[in-house]
Design an enzyme around this catalytic site. Structure first.
Site, PDB file in Angstrom:
ATOM      1  N   ARG A  39       0.813  -1.217   0.000  1.00  0.00           N
ATOM      2  CA  ARG A  39       0.000   0.000   0.000  1.00  0.00           C
ATOM      3  C   ARG A  39       0.854   1.278   0.000  1.00  0.00           C
ATOM      4  O   ARG A  39       0.292   2.377  -0.029  1.00  0.00           O
ATOM      5  CB  ARG A  39      -0.961   0.008   1.202  1.00  0.00           C
ATOM      6  N   HIS A  70      -7.381  -2.075  12.936  1.00  0.00           N
ATOM      7  CA  HIS A  70      -7.358  -0.611  12.877  1.00  0.00           C
ATOM      8  C   HIS A  70      -8.338  -0.085  13.925  1.00  0.00           C
ATOM      9  O   HIS A  70      -9.368  -0.722  14.183  1.00  0.00           O
ATOM     10  CB  HIS A  70      -7.878  -0.092  11.521  1.00  0.00           C
ATOM     11  N   CYS A  84     -13.817   2.851   6.097  1.00  0.00           N
ATOM     12  CA  CYS A  84     -12.556   2.638   5.382  1.00  0.00           C
ATOM     13  C   CYS A  84     -12.564   3.304   4.013  1.00  0.00           C
ATOM     14  O   CYS A  84     -11.514   3.657   3.482  1.00  0.00           O
ATOM     15  CB  CYS A  84     -12.306   1.153   5.182  1.00  0.00           C
TER      16      CYS A  84
END
Ligand code: ARG
Length: 261
Positions: A82, A160, A254
């Site tokens: 990422r 997260h 997200c």
């Protein structure tokens, strides 16, 4: 937001991702667009980033930065898959007139940072344990000039902060206590005695991966229990279907980087 043009699940960097599970790209795109239209219908302005080939997780736009009062604290992704997303986000903020601060520490933007403007004069909640480094919490505090409360995540299913906790208005949160260390749970209990507490089932349905404007709470359709709890507390739940995106380990929040000019 960033359209899921190149979205697929091809490597596992979180426990929800199963590269053997096929993704229906057209359905993913339609679901993403349904979320976009829902936000527009609620009166929000939605900017979209152009998806870049080779960066399938770019659809999870929340991870690209964290903004407070016109300052954008950039992301530095934990995994190489990422890493190149950060530059695309940086270009957006710089072109759009934000003061962009490039980070030195590993952090995944709004994935691990939440903001409550009316709590204690502006409070940042920050997760660590899986992606964002605690050193990034200190860095964010320097950059943003807001107190940053560090919260340790202990369950890999909640990798997260934004799958375990959400700001539901300017001063209150919803969260799943089981995702946090005992110290972090105690801190949250002291700071937010009136928080909405989500069940494990709702957390596992990604119910806390929500976007709220303080009244309307956009959340995944599967989180029916949390929708009921929020409605009983006076909020308006707005369920959306994002099942294909979930295969990549994310849901409503997200996909959305909130902009706080
Ligand atoms: N597959 C992505 C990853 O593991 C999902 C990111 C979800 N984003 C979020 N803000 N929780 O990085």
């Amino acid at each position: 937001m960033c359209a899921p043009d190149h979205f697929r699940v091809e490597y596992a960097i979180n426990p929800w991702m199963d590269p053997d599970q096929p993704v229906d790209g057209d359905l993913a795109r339609r679901q993403w667009d349904g979320l976009r239209q829902t936000l527009v219908g609620l009166g929000h302005t939605v900017h979209t980033l152009a998806p870049l080939a080779g960066l399938p997780d770019m659809v999870f736009a929340a991870n690209g930065a964290f903004t407070v009062d016109g300052v954008a604290y950039g992301a530095r992704f934990r995994f190489p898959q990422r890493a190149d997303e950060a530059g695309a986000h940086r270009r957006f903020y710089e072109a759009d007139g934000w003061r962009f601060v490039a980070p030195e520490q590993t952090n995944e933007g709004e994935g691990d940072f939440a903001y409550l403007p009316a709590a204690h004069g502006g409070l940042v909640l920050a997760g660590h344990g899986f992606r964002t480094e605690p050193a990034a919490h200190a860095e964010a505090q320097e950059v943003l000039g807001r107190p940053v409360v560090s919260l340790r995540l202990v369950d890999p299913r909640f990798y997260h902060l934004d799958v375990a906790l959400a700001a539901i208005d300017d001063a209150n949160i919803a969260y799943f206590p089981g995702a946090f260390s005992s110290g972090a749970r105690e801190v949250l209990g002291r700071l937010f005695p009136h928080a909405v507490v989500a069940s494990e089932a709702d957390a596992l349905a990604f119910g806390l991966n929500l976007v709220s404007d303080g009244r309307n709470v956009v959340l995944p359709a599967e989180a029916t229990g949390l929708a009921g709890t929020l409605a009983a507390a006076g909020y308006v739940p707005v369920p959306v279907e994002l099942g294909e995106l979930r295969k990549g380990g994310g849901s409503v929040k997200c996909c959305v980087a909130e902009l706080r000019p």
